[in-house]
Design an enzyme around this catalytic site. Structure first.
Site, mmCIF file in Angstrom:
data_model
loop_
_atom_site.group_PDB
_atom_site.id
_atom_site.type_symbol
_atom_site.label_atom_id
_atom_site.label_comp_id
_atom_site.label_asym_id
_atom_site.label_seq_id
_atom_site.Cartn_x
_atom_site.Cartn_y
_atom_site.Cartn_z
ATOM 1 N N ASP A 33 -12.133 16.329 17.205
ATOM 2 C CA ASP A 33 -12.848 17.546 18.239
ATOM 3 C C ASP A 33 -14.988 17.412 18.235
ATOM 4 O O ASP A 33 -15.915 17.155 17.174
ATOM 5 C CB ASP A 33 -12.400 18.495 17.546
ATOM 6 N N HIS A 48 -6.414 13.619 16.887
ATOM 7 C CA HIS A 48 -5.749 13.752 17.592
ATOM 8 C C HIS A 48 -5.772 13.350 19.076
ATOM 9 O O HIS A 48 -6.283 12.703 19.366
ATOM 10 C CB HIS A 48 -5.495 14.887 17.124
ATOM 11 N N HIS A 96 -9.326 11.417 18.671
ATOM 12 C CA HIS A 96 -10.234 11.683 18.849
ATOM 13 C C HIS A 96 -10.349 12.624 17.904
ATOM 14 O O HIS A 96 -9.416 13.104 17.826
ATOM 15 C CB HIS A 96 -11.065 12.192 20.572
ATOM 16 N N ARG A 156 -6.249 27.476 21.893
ATOM 17 C CA ARG A 156 -7.060 26.399 20.479
ATOM 18 C C ARG A 156 -8.133 27.466 20.427
ATOM 19 O O ARG A 156 -8.792 27.401 20.846
ATOM 20 C CB ARG A 156 -7.429 25.103 21.003
HETATM 21 C C1 SIN Z 1 -6.728 18.549 21.825
HETATM 22 O O1 SIN Z 1 -6.757 17.075 21.318
HETATM 23 O O2 SIN Z 1 -7.955 19.555 20.850
HETATM 24 C C2 SIN Z 1 -5.203 19.222 22.256
HETATM 25 C C3 SIN Z 1 -4.512 18.626 21.526
HETATM 26 C C4 SIN Z 1 -3.300 18.759 22.507
HETATM 27 O O3 SIN Z 1 -3.012 19.408 23.406
HETATM 28 O O4 SIN Z 1 -1.942 18.272 21.900
#
Ligand code: SIN
Length: 280
Positions: A102, A249, A100, A271
Site C-alpha cells: 500500500d 497483496h 502491491h 481497511r
Molecule cells: C487492498 O489492496 O487493500 C484491498 C485488498 C482486498 O480488498 O482484498
C-alpha cells in the site's frame, strides 16, 4: 502470549490464524505483545468470527501504530482512518488487483493494515499475500549484489485505480512519488526484503522506464511465485492484518459472473491503515 491463544500457520510461505481471542474486548499488554510477535513472525495474521464496530476495529488497529488517512480516498463518517472497499454485484472493477504494497509512493509508506470483512461472497473474493523476505532470500548472490545498491521510484499514477475508486477526496492520484531502496531491512526483525511492486514501482533511479522494466518485471514475477504466497479466504467477521513493509497483496479478481456482464458478488471490506515509516 496468553495460553488460550493459538497460532496456526496457514502455509509454508506466510500467514497464520490466531484463534481464541475476542478483538471487541480490550487486550492486555501481554496478549497484544503475543499478537504483535505473531504478526512479525508470520507477516499476515487473521482472526475469524469477530464482531466489531468501526470504533472497535480502529481501537484494535491503534494497538499496532498510529493510523493514517488515505491520501486520496475518503474515510468513514467520523472515522477518517478507515476506508470502505466496496464491490457491488454488477461491478466488474476490482480495486487492488495487481500485486502491491500500500501507498509506496509516499515517503513514509504505511507499515501495515487491518482489513475487516463485513460482507463477502459465498466463494471467491480472496486476497493473495506474498512474502518479500523469501522473494529476496531466494535470489542468487549476483542478483542480490546488484539490487542491494539500487533505488526505485514509486509513483501513485503507476496504476490508475484511484481515478475510478468511489469516495474520492476530490483529488485523483496526482503523481505523488518517492524514491525507496529496492532492498530494505525490516526495522524490527533485521531481515532484508525486496521492496518493489506492480502498482507503483515505475523505474530505477538514474535509469529509464524502458531500461528498468525487464528487471522490475522479473522481480515482481519472482516475488509472486506461488510458493512464496498464500491466500486468505474471507468469511464475514474475519479480520486480517498484514505487515506492509515485507508483503505484497492482491485482491483476487475472480468475479467471473460480473466480468461477463451478469450479477456477481457483493463484497464490503473496511481497511484501517497503520501510519508510515521511511523504508531503509
Ligand atoms: C487492498 O489492496 O487493500 C484491498 C485488498 C482486498 O480488498 O482484498
Amino acid at each position: 502470549m496468553a495460553s488460550e491463544f493459538k497460532v496456526r500457520p496457514m502455509a509454508g510461505s506466510l500467514g497464520a490464524e490466531i484463534a481464541g481471542v475476542d478483538l471487541s474486548k480490550p487486550l492486555s499488554n501481554e496478549e497484544f505483545s503475543g499478537i504483535h510477535q505473531a504478526w512479525l513472525d508470520h507477516l499476515v495474521i487473521y482472526f475469524r468470527n469477530q464482531d466489531l464496530t468501526p470504533e472497535q476495529h480502529r481501537n484494535f488497529a491503534l494497538r499496532f501504530s498510529k493510523l493514517e488517512e488515505h491520501p486520496y480516498v475518503e474515510g468513514l463518517d467520523g472515522i477518517p482512518e478507515i476506508i470502505a472497499i466496496v464491490k457491488e454485484p454488477e461491478e466488474y472493477k476490482n480495486w487492488g488487483g495487481p500485486w502491491h504494497a500500500d501507498v509506496t509512493f509516499k515517503e513514509e509508506p504505511s507499515i501495515g493494515a487491518a482489513l475487516y470483512a463485513r460482507e463477502v461472497p459465498d466463494f471467491g473474493g480472496d486476497t493473495g499475500f506474498a512474502n518479500m523476505y523469501l522473494a529476496y532470500e531466494t535470489l542468487s548472490d549476483g542478483m542480490k549484489a546488484m539490487i542491494d545498491r539500487l533505488e526505485a521510484i514509486h509513483d501513485s499514477t503507476g496504476y490508475d485505480y484511484y481515478n475510478t475508486f468511489r469516495s474520492m477526496k476530490g483529488k485523483a492520484a496526482v503523481g505523488d512519488r518517492s524514491t525507496h531502496p529496492v532492498v530494505i531491512t525490516h526495522p524490527e526483525t533485521g531481515r532484508k526484503a525486496l521492496f518493489v511492486n506492480r502498482s507503483y514501482t515505475t523505474h530505477f533511479k538514474d535509469m529509464t522506464v524502458a531500461e528498468s522494466k525487464p528487471l522490475i518485471d522479473f522481480l515482481c514475477d519472482h516475488a509472486s511465485r506461488i510458493e512464496f504466497t498464500t491466500r486468505l479466504h474471507w468469511e464475514p467477521g474475519t479480520l486480517g492484518v498484514w505487515d506492509n513493509r515485507v508483503t505484497m497483496h492482491c485482491a483476487i479478481d475472480d468475479d467471473f459472473a460480473a466480468k461477463n456482464g451478469g450479477t456477481g458478488f457483493r463484497r464490503v471490506m473496511h481497511r484501517a491503515t497503520f501510519a508510515g515509516q521511511v523504508p531503509n
